[in-house]
Motif scaffolding. Structure first.
Motif, PDB file in Angstrom:
ATOM      1  N   LEU A 166      -0.768 -12.011  -1.756  1.00 25.66           N
ATOM      2  CA  LEU A 166      -1.936 -11.500  -2.263  1.00 25.66           C
ATOM      3  C   LEU A 166      -3.332 -11.218  -1.551  1.00 25.66           C
ATOM      4  N   LYS A 167      -2.353 -11.795  -0.361  1.00 21.80           N
ATOM      5  CA  LYS A 167      -3.199 -11.148   1.751  1.00 21.80           C
ATOM      6  C   LYS A 167      -2.107  -9.897   1.476  1.00 21.80           C
ATOM      7  N   GLU A 168      -1.076  -9.423   0.907  1.00 18.83           N
ATOM      8  CA  GLU A 168      -0.695  -7.941   1.726  1.00 18.83           C
ATOM      9  C   GLU A 168      -1.387  -7.100  -0.125  1.00 18.83           C
ATOM     10  N   ASN A 169      -1.954  -7.293  -0.528  1.00 16.90           N
ATOM     11  CA  ASN A 169      -2.566  -6.362  -0.744  1.00 16.90           C
ATOM     12  C   ASN A 169      -3.970  -6.878  -0.634  1.00 16.90           C
ATOM     13  N   GLY A 170      -5.027  -7.207   0.376  1.00 22.02           N
ATOM     14  CA  GLY A 170      -5.947  -7.207   0.900  1.00 22.02           C
ATOM     15  C   GLY A 170      -7.060  -8.300  -0.209  1.00 22.02           C
ATOM     16  N   TYR A 171      -6.029  -9.320  -0.782  1.00 23.85           N
ATOM     17  CA  TYR A 171      -7.477 -10.467  -1.448  1.00 23.85           C
ATOM     18  C   TYR A 171      -7.660 -11.404  -0.664  1.00 23.85           C
ATOM     19  N   ALA A 172      -8.586 -11.591  -0.597  1.00 21.47           N
ATOM     20  CA  ALA A 172      -9.667 -13.097   0.707  1.00 21.47           C
ATOM     21  C   ALA A 172      -9.380 -13.916  -1.041  1.00 21.47           C
ATOM     22  N   THR A 191     -14.465  -7.559  -1.005  1.00 22.77           N
ATOM     23  CA  THR A 191     -13.975  -6.871  -1.930  1.00 22.77           C
ATOM     24  C   THR A 191     -13.592  -7.120  -3.128  1.00 22.77           C
ATOM     25  N   LYS A 192     -12.324  -8.090  -2.982  1.00 20.09           N
ATOM     26  CA  LYS A 192     -11.057  -8.077  -3.315  1.00 20.09           C
ATOM     27  C   LYS A 192     -11.394  -9.186  -3.156  1.00 20.09           C
ATOM     28  N   ILE A 193     -11.192 -10.695  -4.611  1.00 17.96           N
ATOM     29  CA  ILE A 193     -11.268 -11.457  -4.733  1.00 17.96           C
ATOM     30  C   ILE A 193     -10.180 -12.265  -5.207  1.00 17.96           C
TER      31      ILE A 193
END
Length: 243
Positions: A166-172, A191-193
């Motif tokens: 998830l973090k690699e794909n920019g999610y918090a 912006t991404k959760i």
């Protein structure tokens, strides 16, 4: 031409349909069973490539079925007591490799089929199109299929045992945790959760919780300690997406 109903319990299709109530055979065949006219119609419309066969009972009123079973045989196979007389033999799609939305779910050891089905159904309604599964109940369990109301056709399932992907794909990553800040007052700039939901009895595992970027909770009356996992997930999905 009217199809001749299958009446033998030793028929290969009948034997397979029976076996698919067991997770072991769903994994072996890469297939599962879903019942109901609405379910089958949606499957034929949304993902015809994954419909292996449509099967109806002799008295069932579904046009275009590939196979017909006697009412007695169909009743023995059906998972519901008040069956609509039609089911689909479905192909299990491969786990997804890409994420496409700004909101997704990470489910950590969610084990109750009813909870899983309700979470999937709500995720579809709220626009959470990607669901990451970590040691959860089989999403193709008949009870999950039934309670998700075709939700499994509208989301992409991913498999992972950590939040790294998830973090690699920019999610918090935001954990649903009793020790978190009030979800209705939280201010998240991401912006991404990814909403993280834990096990019904134990919550989120320590290693997953430590990796989360924030923790939120749902305020409750002093008379109640916690909410059902599916209810909590539903509330938080909408709060985090539409704040």
């Amino acid at each position: 031409m009217e199809k001749i109903p299958v009446v033998s319990r030793t028929n290969a299709l009948v034997k397979k349909l029976r076996k698919l109530s067991d997770k072991k055979y769903r994994a072996q065949f890469g297939e599962y069973v879903a019942e109901g006219k609405r379910w089958v119609s949606d499957a034929l419309r949304l993902c015809p490539q994954n419909v292996v066969a449509v099967v109806r009972s002799q008295s069932g009123g579904f046009e275009g079925a590939d196979y017909v079973l006697s009412d007695e045989i169909f009743a023995e196979i059906a998972d519901t007591q008040s069956s609509q007389g039609v089911l689909a033999l479905m192909r299990i799609p491969a786990p997804a490799s890409e994420f496409c939305g700004d909101c997704c779910l990470f489910l950590d050891r969610v084990r109750d089929p009813g909870n899983m089905g309700a979470i999937i159904r709500t995720a579809c309604a709220a626009g959470y199109n990607d669901i990451v599964l970590n040691d959860c109940v089989d999403v193709y369990n008949p009870k999950v299929i039934r309670s998700s109301m075709t939700g499994v056709l509208n989301v992409r399932f991913h498999a992972a045992n950590s939040l790294d992907v998830l973090k690699e794909n920019g999610y918090a990553c935001v954990a649903a945790s009793l020790g978190g800040q009030n979800a209705f007052e939280s201010r998240l700039s991401a912006t991404k959760i990814c909403l993280v939901i834990g096990n019904e009895a134990e919550g989120i595992s320590p290693n997953v919780l430590r990796a989360c970027d924030a923790c939120v909770t749902i305020p409750m009356s002093q008379n109640m300690e916690s909410l059902n996992a599916a209810v909590s997930a539903g509330i938080l999905m909408y709060v985090l997406k539409y704040k």
